[in-house]
Design an enzyme around this catalytic site. Sequence first.
Site, short mmCIF file in Angstrom:
data_model
loop_
_atom_site.label_atom_id
_atom_site.label_comp_id
_atom_site.label_asym_id
_atom_site.label_seq_id
_atom_site.Cartn_x
_atom_site.Cartn_y
_atom_site.Cartn_z
N SER A 73 -93.08 0.60 -49.53
CA SER A 73 -93.72 1.70 -50.26
C SER A 73 -95.06 2.06 -49.66
CB SER A 73 -93.89 1.33 -51.74
OG SER A 73 -92.63 1.28 -52.39
N ASN A 152 -80.67 4.25 -50.24
CA ASN A 152 -80.70 2.96 -50.94
C ASN A 152 -79.70 2.88 -52.09
OD1 ASN A 152 -82.71 4.98 -51.86
ND2 ASN A 152 -83.11 3.52 -53.51
N GLN A 180 -83.73 0.23 -46.05
CA GLN A 180 -82.38 -0.29 -46.27
C GLN A 180 -81.62 -0.55 -44.98
OE1 GLN A 180 -80.93 -1.25 -49.11
NE2 GLN A 180 -82.68 -0.68 -50.37
N CYS A 326 -86.23 0.39 -58.33
CA CYS A 326 -87.56 0.94 -58.61
C CYS A 326 -87.56 1.91 -59.79
CB CYS A 326 -88.11 1.64 -57.37
SG CYS A 326 -88.30 0.53 -55.97
#
Length: 393
Positions: A73, A152, A180, A326
Amino acid sequence: MGKIIYLDNAATTKTAPEVVEAMLPYFTENYGNPSSIYQIGASNKEAISKQRDIIAGALGAKSNEIYFTAGGSEADNWALKATAEALSKKGNHIITTAIEHHAILHSAQYLESRGFEITYLPVDENGVVRLEDLKAAIRPTTILISVMFANNEIGTIEPIKEIGKIAKENKIYFHTDAVQAFGQVPINVDEYNIDMLSASAHKLNGPKGIGFLYIRTGLPIRSFIHGGAQERKRRAGTENVPGIIGFGAAVKRATDTLSTRSEYETKLRDYLIDRVLKEIPYTRLNGHPTDRLPNNANFSFRFIEGESLLIKLDMLGICGSSGSACTSGSLDPSHVLLAIGLPHEIAHGSLRLTLNEEITKEEIDFVIDNLKEIVTQLREMSPLYEDFIKKQG
């Protein structure tokens, strides 16, 4: 609790024993600050350099192009925000996609609030970016294209080589979120004309809290975190030495096993997909049927809620997810599933199962057999399913 069948490896992975073993001395023995001049500090600086070499080698990059971060992130935020800042005099337009991870989408929204213009490319029913849409979106003011390597949630692998070629021909920087994909599929930054790439250790049996951003030599990308002179003055903060050591060990492990692991996971994934689609009616596979990550299977089951399905699977010791970890806890359906054209009621009934090399065929059979029963039970409680069956009759 009995045996756990862990099928949520896209959310995070188990830290491999050899990775933990490599990290341990850096908590208690080799604990020096790498910026120090005495031996236990200087030796850690050298150890970091070795891990940088390993990671760069896995990408076909130069060691000094790898910048360690606290995770994927942060790397995504850095790539978008620092590029926007550095190139704001050249242009204010960025191209990304509607199915990116929220680290990209929320960074893009932040930049929009600062006056930048963002194009969110649509995708086809398999989640693939259309190259003609990308070409049509390019403007004289476009400064960055950011497209994830593989999604993802649905596992679709994007045409990264072709996108990189388009970006290079138009003299636009190209970033890819490879969180990923790194360690799952081969990636070469020169072959794919990638200028920046984000990755995270905990997706490939490494520790949490450590990632990197690859920045091609010559890019005018500035610091994202200010303070000390670490990471060649581009990312301040005392280095997470144990994490970096673990990342290097995880990358070596992933590189050494990539071909055999990919072959095994792909075979098991296809077996899972085939059984589910054949044995559970009113089910669809989400994502590209073949151009997808080796370990990813994502299904939508009509007439049920994904959350109820996950709870019942959890009671049996089976770990899956309904989308990105998330966004767990959100009542909204997946933005990815909506982007590929699924209506809300079908998007709500999704299940993502992501494998690893330790999962056996017997465990997959156990999951499928129980999945069939659970879906049947949940549908029997659904008035929508009851109405559907009556209409079919």
